[in-house]
Design a protein around this motif. Structure first.
Motif, PDB file in Angstrom:
ATOM      1  N   UNK A 144     -81.871 117.124  69.649  1.00  0.00           N
ATOM      2  CA  UNK A 144     -83.112 117.597  69.033  1.00  0.00           C
ATOM      3  C   UNK A 144     -83.064 119.094  68.755  1.00  0.00           C
ATOM      4  N   UNK A 145     -82.455 119.845  69.689  1.00  0.00           N
ATOM      5  CA  UNK A 145     -82.414 121.296  69.545  1.00  0.00           C
ATOM      6  C   UNK A 145     -81.152 121.837  68.918  1.00  0.00           C
ATOM      7  N   UNK A 146     -80.236 120.944  68.486  1.00  0.00           N
ATOM      8  CA  UNK A 146     -78.974 121.367  67.866  1.00  0.00           C
ATOM      9  C   UNK A 146     -78.249 122.366  68.787  1.00  0.00           C
ATOM     10  N   UNK A 147     -78.191 122.063  70.082  1.00  0.00           N
ATOM     11  CA  UNK A 147     -77.692 123.011  71.075  1.00  0.00           C
ATOM     12  C   UNK A 147     -76.187 123.218  71.029  1.00  0.00           C
ATOM     13  N   UNK A 148     -75.478 122.389  70.270  1.00  0.00           N
ATOM     14  CA  UNK A 148     -74.036 122.617  70.131  1.00  0.00           C
ATOM     15  C   UNK A 148     -73.747 123.735  69.132  1.00  0.00           C
ATOM     16  N   UNK A 149     -74.743 124.099  68.331  1.00  0.00           N
ATOM     17  CA  UNK A 149     -74.586 125.198  67.377  1.00  0.00           C
ATOM     18  C   UNK A 149     -74.831 126.526  68.085  1.00  0.00           C
ATOM     19  N   UNK A 150     -74.350 127.616  67.486  1.00  0.00           N
ATOM     20  CA  UNK A 150     -74.546 128.927  68.090  1.00  0.00           C
ATOM     21  C   UNK A 150     -76.015 129.325  68.024  1.00  0.00           C
ATOM     22  N   UNK A 151     -76.381 130.289  68.857  1.00  0.00           N
ATOM     23  CA  UNK A 151     -77.764 130.756  68.891  1.00  0.00           C
ATOM     24  C   UNK A 151     -78.232 131.255  67.531  1.00  0.00           C
ATOM     25  N   UNK A 152     -77.409 132.031  66.866  1.00  0.00           N
ATOM     26  CA  UNK A 152     -77.816 132.586  65.576  1.00  0.00           C
ATOM     27  C   UNK A 152     -77.983 131.496  64.521  1.00  0.00           C
ATOM     28  N   UNK A 153     -77.174 130.449  64.605  1.00  0.00           N
ATOM     29  CA  UNK A 153     -77.271 129.363  63.619  1.00  0.00           C
ATOM     30  C   UNK A 153     -78.538 128.527  63.793  1.00  0.00           C
ATOM     31  N   UNK A 154     -79.017 128.401  65.023  1.00  0.00           N
ATOM     32  CA  UNK A 154     -80.178 127.528  65.228  1.00  0.00           C
ATOM     33  C   UNK A 154     -81.495 128.292  65.314  1.00  0.00           C
ATOM     34  N   UNK A 155     -81.470 129.589  65.024  1.00  0.00           N
ATOM     35  CA  UNK A 155     -82.681 130.389  65.096  1.00  0.00           C
ATOM     36  C   UNK A 155     -83.446 130.340  63.782  1.00  0.00           C
ATOM     37  N   UNK A 156     -84.735 130.122  63.887  1.00  0.00           N
ATOM     38  CA  UNK A 156     -85.603 130.175  62.711  1.00  0.00           C
ATOM     39  C   UNK A 156     -85.450 129.026  61.756  1.00  0.00           C
ATOM     40  N   UNK A 157     -84.764 127.975  62.190  1.00  0.00           N
ATOM     41  CA  UNK A 157     -84.582 126.816  61.311  1.00  0.00           C
ATOM     42  C   UNK A 157     -85.196 125.585  61.943  1.00  0.00           C
ATOM     43  N   UNK A 158     -85.929 124.837  61.149  1.00  0.00           N
ATOM     44  CA  UNK A 158     -86.475 123.562  61.606  1.00  0.00           C
ATOM     45  C   UNK A 158     -85.628 122.469  60.982  1.00  0.00           C
ATOM     46  N   UNK A 159     -84.855 121.807  61.825  1.00  0.00           N
ATOM     47  CA  UNK A 159     -83.956 120.769  61.320  1.00  0.00           C
ATOM     48  C   UNK A 159     -84.248 119.453  62.028  1.00  0.00           C
ATOM     49  N   UNK A 160     -84.027 118.352  61.350  1.00  0.00           N
ATOM     50  CA  UNK A 160     -84.292 117.053  61.989  1.00  0.00           C
ATOM     51  C   UNK A 160     -83.319 116.798  63.126  1.00  0.00           C
ATOM     52  N   UNK A 161     -83.746 115.963  64.052  1.00  0.00           N
ATOM     53  CA  UNK A 161     -82.911 115.604  65.187  1.00  0.00           C
ATOM     54  C   UNK A 161     -81.631 114.925  64.695  1.00  0.00           C
ATOM     55  N   UNK A 162     -80.495 115.324  65.288  1.00  0.00           N
ATOM     56  CA  UNK A 162     -79.209 114.731  64.911  1.00  0.00           C
ATOM     57  C   UNK A 162     -79.110 113.322  65.482  1.00  0.00           C
ATOM     58  N   UNK A 163     -78.643 112.399  64.670  1.00  0.00           N
ATOM     59  CA  UNK A 163     -78.353 111.046  65.136  1.00  0.00           C
ATOM     60  C   UNK A 163     -77.029 110.597  64.535  1.00  0.00           C
TER      61      UNK A 163
END
Length: 441
Positions: free
Chosen positions: A371-390
């Motif tokens: 849900x939080x795209x935690x495998x991506x780097x902090x800078x990549x997942x900041x300020x972006x609303x992306x759908x949960x990965x499945x």
């Protein structure tokens, strides 16, 4: 699980319309209160919009502009008390001089740390005063890797002394660690906000890419604190030490969270860290209490997910080549069997209760990772609303869920010769219901 733990489970469907998540909240009697605010925290830039030199929420800092170093003339009496080895005077004078907008030079903070806090002859009240002044100084002027009064050699020296002669009191070691991690965190948050993590203290000291030997030090210290925090000798002094070691567990977990996030690939860092934690677990053969404290105190959901995957794969006699997914979780539910704990005695059902809890923790952690795209780097997942990965492996059928649960119950009954206790079956039912809710076929 154990007698000192209370579990509260809340459930949600995990659908897009319902943003609530399933969470297991574990409270340890006597020692985890200080750690709770940090458990489960995930890093984001927005959460740490800070500026160097102070806390934006601290009203006493408002209107002072850039902080200034105290001049040597104003510190002349302080230096005199240092020369005369009069720590009470040093601390009193510094307490009066240290005001918003001003901070002492590095040689003064170094004396507070090495000459008072870490002086084995310093009484407890002076150590506490020195620690408070160090924290105040950090609040007035955030240190960076060029100005902090500690280094890794100091940390390893202090921690090594605890393994042998116990040169320092537990409270002093804990205060040192709290100060160290505060300087690392403050600098981490600021460098993150300006996209300069590569210049941070964390990068210089705890990078999985560049300083993994030092990350191993943190893991070694973490395990030592876990072992000491779960000792059961009955005395007031031992109980106090257990509490201090529990607080150290929280500090070391905060350090591991930064070690995981400071490099560009949390996925690679979590793989390295989880392997190291896993090998430490299986080589030291800890009790269930050690294992559960490690897992429940982990702040990073990504690291917890990876470590649980290793542990359950190790406990699974039938290996399967699947990435982490709901399909793999069902495979673990259907096939895993844990060893009994030496403390179980006749209550052999506790290993099955532990397995249910590990599966719950894996499900919750995996949900947070995707849900939080935690495998991506902090800078990549900041300020972006992306759908949960499945992934395709997350598509499971209701029949597959039911078969896995039936297999679990059948295996547990064959092992125990009787049904599981009601509260364990209820927890398994909650797990089944949640998995059925997310089934797509």
């Amino acid at each position: 699980m154990g007698a000192g733990m209370e579990d509260a489970i809340t459930l949600s469907s995990g659908s897009d319309k319902d943003e609530s998540d399933v969470e297991i909240v574990d409270a340890y009697a006597g020692g985890m209160d200080d750690a709770k605010p940090f458990i489960g925290r995930e890093w984001t830039v927005a959460a740490y919009n800070v500026t160097p030199g102070g806390d934006d929420d601290d009203e006493e800092e408002d209107g002072f502009g850039a902080p200034e170093e105290l001049c040597r003339q104003s510190l002349s009496l302080v230096y005199s008390t240092i020369d005369e080895n009069y720590p009470e005077g040093t601390l009193q004078l510094l307490s009066d001089l240290l005001q918003p907008g001003f901070y002492p030079p590095r040689d003064i903070t170094s004396h507070l740390l090495r000459g008072i806090l870490l002086d084995p002859q310093s009484p407890q009240y002076l150590c506490v005063q020195a620690f408070n002044l160090l924290i105040r100084t950090q609040r007035h002027h955030m240190g960076d890797k060029t100005t902090i009064p500690w280094d890794w050699e100091l940390l390893t020296s202090v921690m090594a002394s605890q393994d042998h002669e116990k040169k320092y009191r537990c409270e002093v070691v804990r205060m040192l660690l709290e100060y160290v991690v505060q300087t690392i965190e403050d600098d981490f948050h600021f460098k993150l906000s300006v996209s300069a993590l590569h210049h941070s203290i964390a990068k210089a000291t705890m990078s999985c890419d560049l300083q993994f030997t030092q990350v191993r030090d943190v893991i070694k210290w973490l395990f030592a604190a876990i072992m000491k925090s779960t000792e059961h000798r009955d005395s007031k002094e031992t109980a106090k030490e257990r509490d201090e070691h529990m607080r150290m567990v929280s500090v070391f977990q905060r350090m591991l969270s930064m070690a995981l996030e400071v490099d560009r690939s949390p996925a690679l860092s979590s793989a390295k860290l989880s392997q190291e934690l896993f090998h430490m677990l299986i080589s030291s053969v800890p009790l269930r209490a050690h294992r559960m404290l490690l897992l429940e105190s982990l702040q990073s959901k990504l690291l917890r997910c990876k470590l649980l995957e290793h542990l359950l794969d190790y406990a699974c006699p039938q290996k399967i080549r699947l990435p982490m997914s709901l399909s793999l979780l069902l495979h673990f539910l259907k096939n895993c069997i844990l060893r009994s704990d030496p403390m179980d005695g006749a209550q052999r059902w506790q290993k099955w209760e532990e397995l249910v809890q590990l599966l719950w923790m894996l499900l919750l952690s995996y949900n947070k990772v995707m849900k939080g795209h935690l495998r991506s780097s902090l800078t990549e997942r900041t300020g972006r609303v992306r759908p949960m990965i499945q992934t395709t492996h997350d598509t499971v059928s209701k029949q597959a869920v039911q078969e896995a649960v039936v297999s679990f119950l059948s295996r547990s009954q064959a092992d125990l010769g009787q049904a599981l206790p009601l509260h364990v079956e209820e927890s398994l039912t909650y797990l089944q219901d949640h998995l059925l809710d997310v089934c797509q076929c």
